[in-house]
Scaffold this motif. Structure first.
Motif, PDB file in Angstrom:
ATOM      1  N   PHE A 192       1.240   3.917  -3.063  1.00  0.00           N
ATOM      2  CA  PHE A 192       0.897   5.313  -2.803  1.00  0.00           C
ATOM      3  C   PHE A 192       2.046   6.248  -3.221  1.00  0.00           C
ATOM      4  CE2 PHE A 192       1.000   9.044  -0.036  1.00  0.00           C
ATOM      5  CZ  PHE A 192      -0.264   9.587  -0.285  1.00  0.00           C
ATOM      6  N   LEU A 222      -5.668  -0.707  -7.660  1.00  0.00           N
ATOM      7  CA  LEU A 222      -5.238   0.605  -7.170  1.00  0.00           C
ATOM      8  C   LEU A 222      -5.262   1.652  -8.300  1.00  0.00           C
ATOM      9  CD1 LEU A 222      -3.446   2.242  -4.801  1.00  0.00           C
ATOM     10  CD2 LEU A 222      -1.822   2.050  -6.662  1.00  0.00           C
ATOM     11  N   SER A 252      -2.108   7.895 -13.150  1.00  0.00           N
ATOM     12  CA  SER A 252      -2.795   6.597 -13.251  1.00  0.00           C
ATOM     13  C   SER A 252      -2.896   6.165 -14.708  1.00  0.00           C
ATOM     14  CB  SER A 252      -4.197   6.704 -12.646  1.00  0.00           C
ATOM     15  OG  SER A 252      -4.125   7.093 -11.291  1.00  0.00           O
ATOM     16  N   ASP A 273       0.821  -1.224   0.000  1.00  0.00           N
ATOM     17  CA  ASP A 273       0.000   0.000   0.000  1.00  0.00           C
ATOM     18  C   ASP A 273       0.847   1.262   0.000  1.00  0.00           C
ATOM     19  OD1 ASP A 273      -2.300  -1.460  -0.062  1.00  0.00           O
ATOM     20  OD2 ASP A 273      -2.614  -1.443   2.113  1.00  0.00           O
ATOM     21  N   SER A 274       1.817   1.281   0.899  1.00  0.00           N
ATOM     22  CA  SER A 274       2.671   2.476   0.967  1.00  0.00           C
ATOM     23  C   SER A 274       3.507   2.623  -0.301  1.00  0.00           C
ATOM     24  CB  SER A 274       3.588   2.411   2.191  1.00  0.00           C
ATOM     25  OG  SER A 274       4.393   1.256   2.146  1.00  0.00           O
ATOM     26  N   SER A 324      -3.139  13.324 -10.502  1.00  0.00           N
ATOM     27  CA  SER A 324      -3.375  11.934 -10.109  1.00  0.00           C
ATOM     28  C   SER A 324      -3.861  11.111 -11.307  1.00  0.00           C
ATOM     29  CB  SER A 324      -4.397  11.884  -8.972  1.00  0.00           C
ATOM     30  OG  SER A 324      -4.714  10.550  -8.639  1.00  0.00           O
ATOM     31  N   HIS A 367       2.734   6.135  -6.970  1.00  0.00           N
ATOM     32  CA  HIS A 367       1.702   6.849  -7.726  1.00  0.00           C
ATOM     33  C   HIS A 367       1.932   8.349  -7.645  1.00  0.00           C
ATOM     34  CE1 HIS A 367      -2.257   8.372  -8.940  1.00  0.00           C
ATOM     35  NE2 HIS A 367      -2.331   7.251  -9.637  1.00  0.00           N
ATOM     36  N   GLN A 368       2.368   8.813  -6.494  1.00  0.00           N
ATOM     37  CA  GLN A 368       2.694  10.236  -6.372  1.00  0.00           C
ATOM     38  C   GLN A 368       3.814  10.624  -7.354  1.00  0.00           C
ATOM     39  OE1 GLN A 368       3.576  10.939  -2.209  1.00  0.00           O
ATOM     40  NE2 GLN A 368       1.735  12.186  -2.019  1.00  0.00           N
ATOM     41  N   ARG A 399      -7.596   4.946  -8.489  1.00  0.00           N
ATOM     42  CA  ARG A 399      -7.023   6.286  -8.582  1.00  0.00           C
ATOM     43  C   ARG A 399      -7.585   7.055  -9.790  1.00  0.00           C
ATOM     44  NH1 ARG A 399      -2.774   7.642  -5.183  1.00  0.00           N
ATOM     45  NH2 ARG A 399      -2.983   6.294  -3.377  1.00  0.00           N
TER      46      ARG A 399
END
Length: 1628
Positions: free
Chosen positions: A311, A353, A369, A307-308, A365, A314-315, A357
């Motif tokens: 995240f 995910l 994605s 998850d981290s 974002s 993706h940033q 997003r």
């Protein structure tokens, strides 16, 4: 060469290694490297000693020396002795670690030496390095750095040492406190890890294949713990990044269990770095290493970090990419690689995910994605994993598709392209992706100002991308054919997709052709099954309207027609044959047209014919009715495109023509009338056209429907109108009436002629006339248009009778207001045309208009038409209700409007055809005749001709009466026969012809009388077609002769003064015509105008101020000459007393006088006489304080010179100028001599010097005289050499005179004896300036053989001999030059004057009173020329004497003297051949000549090449002789370095005994004044040493050479230092 010399040179180079000039540094390093390559041990030893002896040397200097050592080691590692290697290692190690502080440049240079040596001697290097890498003691920064670099440069040599190094390093890590040491350890561990990984990956090439990963695992793990647990938390950003990079590389070498243990902490730690720095690439790269290692070992705990990870990644992927900044691009790619690695292990989680997003509305974002999604779809390795998620992805892509951001849309298009290639579009929901593409193919242009955001995506770029994507999918993804065909047709109909028509059509054409060619069943479309598709009729309507406007919507015309042809059988089975025949020619028209050249009216007619032929071929009334009904229903889609709507109305009208169903026709007419938007002018026209076209086949029904509509509630002011007119509650009643009126007009035009005549009075005009009392402008215009249309329809069949029309004045006043209201900036409507034609028809009717009413009407109409812009002009502002006209329509409208004006003028004149009536009408027209605008003059002359024709045809002469305005009319019209516009010229002749016949009629001649003279005017019209000035002149002359015969004497005054006004006409050609006519008249009939001469001259003087056309000014001069021929003395007195400088009109008067050869001859005699006896200037004191005098020109001679110049400008002065050429030439050149450097006299009025160049006036007069004498070649040569600029200025006057004499000698020889005779007396003149000029002239004449040919050489030589003793230095110099010139001009005479020439030249070289050395220079130059032809017996005894005389001049600071002396030396060579003493002299100066080959002066270099080439045979070496003669050519460049290199080889070979002399001679030039020579001397010595065999070194004083080069190495000029350093490179 002794070792001490090499050492001294090397030492000097070492001293100069830090020179401030970069090129010197580079050459010093190169020479050091050259010496080092030859003697590596010795040079390295000296470098080493130098560094040891200079411990306090500045760092930059040490760095250069260390870099030199590195270069020598790198290139000659195999030739360096082992002991030297050991000492170099020791030196470098010491230099690197001497300072405990980090000094990057110095220590890096030392480290680089160790790395260079380490490529061959790794064991020795490691022995030295490891001695300074002891356990328990922190090493020097660069020790660790060196180990890291060695692991990169020598992987296979270093890896075996790494285990031990790591063992030693581990304890040090915990001792390290400083960030820079932590950084270098981290960097080293990164390099070590990468080297080990490379070693393990290439074990087949490795020296020890037994090395395994676990060999290093323990040490790497231990180091990892320290780096990760301690150093990664550093506050220093640079250190954190390096630690992160090292940690990533180390993961590949860690044991799996250890790595698994660290992952839960490692990944969060790396991810946290993203927030602490902007340099994300290193972090992403490290993370990628970690993930790669984790995924490859099958980590189980990695999922807990997912998850981290996702995240953070993706940033990163959502961060904007700056393509001008490579690290951001690299970071993006590394992040995508991370996603790929995670996709292998966790495909479901990753896809979910990304899709989640996509729901986020944040632009960044979504962009991120979409980038990941596209990457995953395109990755072939994940294709099977993605297969099961296609429907989910299809569903999720809808949200970003609805985003308003063009950036997001662009990324969506990229994803759609990827999806299309992987089978997504065939799935349920795939049509949404196609719709998205089509929607964005239809985007409008971006009208707002471009945004500052560099990433901004404009509508245009997004639209282009969608166009390309649609085309790509159509042509490359074969399986999409059934998805796109025929479903793309759906998008052809809705108006929101109009801008996508072109790409849609192109794709459908490709698909249709492919299916048709392959005979696929799916090519035939079942419209009943494809419920979403538009009907065949609607498709045809849409494509046909598109074709009518082929350049709209990005050029959709041709694609629409091509698609229509492809769809033919799908539209109707009967259309294929006719369309295959009709459409290709239409496409050809479009291919050959541009938007500018396109003929819209013709095109519309062709399309309507095409539609008509199609309807005939279909032959199906039911299909036709449906077509008309759907076309009518489709009208509303064009509410915002009225031109397209108007064309569709015409299509409906044509369709109704072909329908047999009368009820259906009435129903459609009712529908058209009720649904029309009557507020729009274009729509009213369209409706009227549709009704009119329908009436062609259904006249009865159409008239009945119009009558019914006219009586309906629509024309009653009651609430029911709002129910009747569907959704048009705002429609004004007048607009509906306007439509109805226009409909009646179109019915009259289009109805069958045999049927309409019986119905026109009652059913057409009866219905229109009841609306005449309206105040609405739209209705008025519609009424005028309809009346015009009705008139057009019935003009051929109906003749109206005249009657008393009581409302005539009222109606004329009313429609006159219509014209006043028309905008003046363009002709947009037929209001003017219709109103004027109506007025013309009304004028003959009773009652007649008053004089004031007629004046107002003509003024309004004429000014309204004449002031219109050209017919090609497009009006800028177009009112709401006005029709937009194309160029062809405007031309037709202009033609009709002008015709109507002519008709009106004739109508007014016809009532009273008298001279006064003609004048009253003509005064409205005549202002246009002299307009600056071509179109206004054309309109005015056309109207005048029409008036005069009408006048002549209708005039009646009851009594003998005078045509009193004939002179004024001829004065206005006759100059127009030369107008720039052909139509104006021809019409002007017609006007004069008509005027003269009108005069003849008034004189009593019969109507059928033909006057021979006047009839002679008509053939002139054909000549006027040629705009050549001579033809126009002849025409004017012939015209004037006719006018002169027929013009009454009392009309002459009026005509002459009217022609004076014509001299300043707006058109140049007409000004010329006025002047020709004026002069011809004065010659023929000017005798009776004597009392007018003063007034005429005054008027001409005023006119001259305004006349700019040269030809007209000349003609005015001729006018003056005609008058002045009887008053010559008065004219001369007037001109001579005009203030200087002459103004333009005075100058032209003078020039005009030159037109008469007799007058010109008299004036020339007077001028020469005055100039000969009058003082040319006076000396005036500059001021009481400063003293000194200034030469100021005397007034009278200057004025005479100016006048003579202007007179000579007249070509007619050629005859007298030729007869007096020698006297004029001599007079002017002496006048010029007296004018150079002389100031202009002061003006009596202003007390300021006149703005006139005194010498320039004389020079200009002389120049013009040469032209008059037809000496074109002389002038050409003088112009090419810019002699005129030189001859008028004091500092270049002699040069200019020389060029003049040269040109005269070459191209005007026969004229020179008389000129010389005229000039000789001036040599004894008291004016020094005149003696200088004449001596310079004679001096140059001696340069040419013409002096001998024409037998005046003795005169010239005697004069030059006399001038040798002239008190003026400049005269003496010119005399010496002249004596030398005899060798060029008359070489056969040289020996005749040998004694005198040698004496003059010798005394010249010894001249004492010669401040600028000019006489010495001329003497040497002249002697060089004379020596070529002197017999040896005359010179033999003087050779060595002359040689010794000129030798000191070889090094003169004066470039010219240096050049002349070298050149003279070359000339002496022929007298010294075979003389040993001359050979010795040549060798004495050889070095000097060789070094002056690089002299800064190019002429000296050429002289050296010449002298050495001619002296070569006397040098005594065949090889050197051949070399000089092959390479030393003046016009060829010389590679000096190569030349000197080869030459020194031959000098060594052929003259070994003179080497000592040569090198001593060269050394003397080390102190030369010229840096180029000093640099050349250094090169000479360098090549001499480089080519010298060892046995000859004893002949050279190497100590002196070395000292000299060391001195040059400190020269202020960097070029010299470079060459000195280069020479030192030969000391080996």
């Amino acid at each position: 060469m002794g070792e001490t010399d090499v050492e001294q040179v090397t030492l000097a180079l070492l001293d100069a290694a830090n020179d401030k000039d970069f090129e010197v540094q580079a050459q010093v390093r190169k020479s050091m490297l050259t010496l080092g390559n030859e003697q590596p041990d010795r040079v390295l030893a000296m470098c080493q000693d130098y560094l040891l002896k200079h411990p306090k040397l500045v760092v930059s200097h040490r760095v250069v020396i260390l870099q030199t050592i590195e270069l020598i080691v790198g290139s000659r590692i195999d030739a360096i002795s082992y002991p030297r290697i050991k000492s170099i290692i020791s030196l470098a190690s010491d230099e690197m670690t001497r300072s405990k502080e980090v000094v990057p440049d110095w220590q890096q240079a030392a480290s680089n030496i160790l790395v260079a040596v380490g490529n061959k001697h790794i064991n020795d290097i490691m022995e030295e390095i490891l001695s300074k890498f002891q356990p328990g003691v922190l090493p020097h920064f660069f020790v660790v750095q060196t180990l890291a670099n060695l692991s990169d440069s020598n992987v296979y040599g270093m890896v075996p040492f790494l285990n031990a190094i790591l063992g030693t390093m581990l304890p040090m890590l915990s001792l390290t406190k400083q960030d820079n040491m932590k950084w270098v350890f981290s960097s080293a561990l990164c390099h070590f890890s990468d080297s080990i990984s490379e070693y393990l990956a290439n074990l087949d090439k490795a020296p020890d294949p037994t090395v395994r990963q676990d060999t290093f695992s323990n040490e790497i793990c231990a180091a990892f713990d320290i780096l990760f647990n301690n150093w990664l938390q550093s506050r220093e950003s640079k250190l954190r990044l390096t630690v992160a990079e090292a940690v990533g590389s180390m993961c590949h070498l860690m044991a799996s269990d250890k790595l698994e243990e660290h992952i839960p902490k490692l990944i969060p730690a790396i991810l946290s770095l993203y927030k602490k720095t902007n340099e994300h690439y290193i972090i992403s790269k490290s993370l990628c290493h970690v993930l790669d290692a984790s995924v490859n070992m099958g980590s189980r705990v990695l999922e807990t970090q997912l998850d981290s990870l996702l995240f953070a990644l993706h940033q990163q992927v959502s961060t904007s990419i700056d393509y001008s900044n490579p690290p951001t691009v690299k970071n993006h790619n590394e992040v995508l690689r991370c996603f790929s690695l995670l996709a292998k292990a966790f495909p479901d989680r990753l896809v979910m995910l990304v899709l989640q997003r996509l729901e986020n509305s944040n632009e960044r974002s979504r962009l991120g994605s979409l980038a990941v999604l596209r990457h995953l779809i395109n990755s072939s390795s994940e294709s099977s994993m993605m297969e099961s998620k296609k429907l989910l992805i299809l569903a999720s892509i809808r949200q970003p598709m609805a985003d308003h951001s063009n950036k997001v849309k662009k990324r969506v298009v990229q994803v759609i392209s990827a999806m299309a290639h992987h089978g997504y579009l065939e799935l349920d929901g795939g049509e949404l992706l196609v719709r998205f593409l089509v929607q964005h193919c239809a985007l409008p242009d971006t009208y707002q100002k471009a945004a500052a955001d560099r990433e901004e995506v404009t509508n245009e770029s997004l639209r282009t991308m969608c166009d390309s994507t649609l085309h790509l999918l159509t042509t490359t993804v074969g399986r999409l054919a059934d998805v796109l065909w025929p479903k793309l047709l759906y998008y052809m109909s809705p108006p929101q997709y109009s801008n996508a028509t072109t790409p849609l059509c192109k794709s459908l054409i490709v698909l249709g052709n492919k299916k048709k060619d392959n005979k696929e069943a799916s090519f035939n479309i079942d419209f009943s099954q494809e419920v979403n598709l538009p009907s065949p009729q609607t498709l045809m309507v849409k494509l046909l309207v598109n074709a009518a406007f082929p350049f709209n919507s990005r050029g959709h015309g041709a694609p629409s027609l091509s698609l229509l042809q492809i769809l033919s059988v799908n539209i109707h089975r009967n259309t294929e044959a006719v369309w295959d025949q009709e459409i290709p020619p239409l496409l050809t028209v479009l291919e050959e047209s541009t938007a500018e050249s396109f003929d819209k009216i013709s095109w519309d007619e062709n399309l309507l014919k095409f539609l008509s032929k199609t309807l005939v071929a279909v032959d199906d009334d039911k299909w036709l009715c449906q077509f008309a009904a759907e076309a009518t229903s489709y009208l509303s889609t064009y509410n915002n495109a009225l031109e397209e709507k108007s064309f569709l109305y015409q299509c409906i009208g044509v369709t109704l023509q072909h329908s047999f169903n009368k009820d259906f026709v009435k129903k459609q007419l009712q529908e058209i009338l009720l649904t029309a938007r009557h507020n729009d002018a274009l729509e009213r026209q369209g409706v009227a056209l549709a009704i009119g076209l329908c009436a062609n086949s259904h006249l009865e029904g159409t008239l009945a429907k119009l009558d019914e509509f006219g009586k309906s509630d629509a024309f009653k002011k009651s609430p029911s109108i709002f129910n009747l007119l569907k959704d048009r509650n705002d429609v004004e009643l007048e607009k509906v009436k306007s439509t109805l009126i226009l409909c009646y007009g179109q019915v009259a035009v289009h109805a069958p002629p045999e049927k309409i005549l019986n119905r026109i009075d009652q059913d057409v005009l009866g219905c229109i006339s009841k609306h005449f009392n309206t105040k609405d402008l739209t209705m008025k215009l519609s009424l005028i248009q309809s009346v015009g249309l009705v008139a057009k329809a019935i003009s051929a069949c109906v003749k109206k009778q005249g009657y008393v029309f009581s409302r005539k004045q009222e109606l004329i006043a009313l429609i006159q207001d219509f014209i006043k209201a028309e905008p003046a900036d363009g002709l947009r409507t037929s209001v003017r045309h219709l109103v004027m034609r109506t007025c013309a028809h009304l004028m003959p009717l009773d009652p007649a208009l008053s004089e004031n009413e007629t004046f107002d009407l003509l003024k309004v109409c004429v000014s309204s038409v004449f002031s219109l812009p050209p017919e090609t002009h497009t009006p800028e502002k177009i009112a709401k209700d006005e029709e937009v006209l194309d160029l062809k329509q405007r031309k037709a409208l202009y033609k009709d409007t002008l015709s109507s004006l002519h008709e009106l003028l004739s109508s007014v004149l016809g009532k009273e055809p008298t001279p006064d009536a003609l004048q009253s009408v003509f005064k409205h027209v005549e202002c246009g005749l002299s307009s600056t605008l071509d179109h206004e003059r054309e309109r005015a002359i056309s109207a005048t001709a029409h008036l005069l024709n009408h006048y002549l045809d209708n005039m009646t002469v009851k009594n003998m009466m005078s045509f009193h305005n004939l002179g004024a009319l001829l004065g206005r019209l006759s100059p127009r026969c030369s107008d720039p516009q052909l139509v104006v010229r021809a019409t002007a002749i017609d006007c004069v012809y008509l005027l003269l016949y009108i005069q003849l009629r008034y004189e009593g001649f019969a109507l059928d009388y033909k006057d021979g003279a006047v009839e002679g005017l008509l053939p002139l019209k054909s000549q006027l077609e040629n705009p050549d000035h001579s033809v126009l002149y002849k025409t004017c002359f012939e015209l004037t002769k006719v006018m002169s015969k027929r013009l009454p004497q009392q009309q002459m005054t009026t005509l002459v003064f009217m022609l004076f006004e014509g001299l300043v006409d707006s058109q140049t050609n007409c000004c010329r015509a006025s002047s020709v006519i004026l002069n011809t008249l004065l010659k023929n009939r000017g005798g009776g105008l004597q009392e007018m001469v003063p007034e005429m001259l005054e008027v001409l003087r005023v006119r001259l101020q305004s006349i700019t056309e040269e030809q007209v000014r000349v003609a005015v001069g001729q006018t003056v000459l005609i008058m002045a021929s009887q008053h010559l003395q008065t004219v001369l007195n007037t001109l001579a007393n005009q203030p200087l400088p002459y103004d333009s009109w005075t100058s032209e008067m003078w020039m005009a006088l030159g037109a008469d050869p007799i007058v010109a001859d008299q004036i020339m005699e007077i001028v020469m006489e005055k100039l000969a006896v009058m003082a040319p200037y006076v000396d005036k004191k500059e001021s009481m304080i400063r003293g000194g005098t200034t030469k100021v020109a005397t007034n009278k001679p200057l004025a005479m010179t100016c006048g003579l110049k202007e007179l000579l400008l007249n070509g007619q002065s050629q005859e007298p100028a030729l007869s007096k050429f020698p006297q004029l030439f001599s007079c002017l050149i002496v006048r010029l001599a007296s004018s150079v450097g002389v100031s202009a006299p002061k003006d009596n009025a202003t007390k300021r010097s006149a703005a006139i160049h005194v010498a320039g006036v004389a020079a200009d007069a002389l120049r013009i005289l040469l032209a008059r004498a037809q000496l074109d070649e002389v002038l050409k040569r003088l112009d090419e050499e810019k002699a005129w600029d030189a001859i008028r200025e004091q500092n270049a006057h002699i040069t200019g005179v020389t060029l003049l004499a040269r040109a005269m000698a070459k191209h005007a020889g026969p004229r020179l004896p008389a000129i010389v005779e005229c000039l000789c007396p001036s040599l004894n003149n008291i004016y020094e300036c005149q003696r200088i000029t004449v001596t310079a002239f004679f001096s140059e004449l001696l340069n040419h053989h013409v002096a001998t040919e024409l037998m005046f050489i003795d005169v010239l030589m005697n004069n030059m001999m006399e001038r040798i003793a002239d008190p003026c230095c400049t005269v003496r110099m010119l005399a010496v030059r002249g004596l030398g010139n005899i060798a060029v001009g008359s070489p056969e005479k040289v020996n005749k004057y040998a004694k005198e020439l040698l004496a003059a030249m010798s005394s010249g070289m010894e001249e004492k009173d010669d401040p600028g050395k000019l006489i010495i220079l001329e003497a040497m130059s002249g002697l060089s020329k004379v020596l070529l032809y002197l017999d040896k017996k005359n010179v033999h005894l003087l050779v060595v004497y002359i040689f010794m005389k000129i030798k000191p001049f070889l090094e003169s600071d004066n470039d010219d003297i240096r050049c002349a002396s070298i050149h003279l030396m070359g000339k002496l060579s022929k007298f010294g051949s075979g003389e040993p003493i001359f050979k010795d002299q040549i060798h004495n100066v050889l070095v000097s000549l060789l070094l002056h080959l690089v002299d800064p002066n190019a002429h000296v270099v050429k002289a050296c090449k010449y002298a050495m080439r001619v002296c070569a045979p006397m040098v005594g070496s065949e090889q050197i002789t051949a070399m000089f003669q092959n390479h030393l050519h003046e016009d060829k460049s010389l590679h000096y370095g190569e030349f000197i290199n080869d030459l020194t080889k031959y000098l060594i070979q052929d003259f070994p005994g003179m080497l000592n002399f040569y090198h001593i001679s060269v050394l003397q030039f080390f102190k030369s004044n010229w840096s180029e020579v000093r640099a050349g001397a250094a090169m000479f010595i360098g090549f001499l040493l480089g080519n010298l065999p060892d046995e000859h070194y004893a002949h050279l004083n190497m100590g002196t050479v070395t000292q000299g080069l060391v001195m040059l190495l400190q020269d202020p000029d960097p070029v010299v230092r470079v060459k000195a350093a280069e020479a030192m490179g030969h000391f080996h």
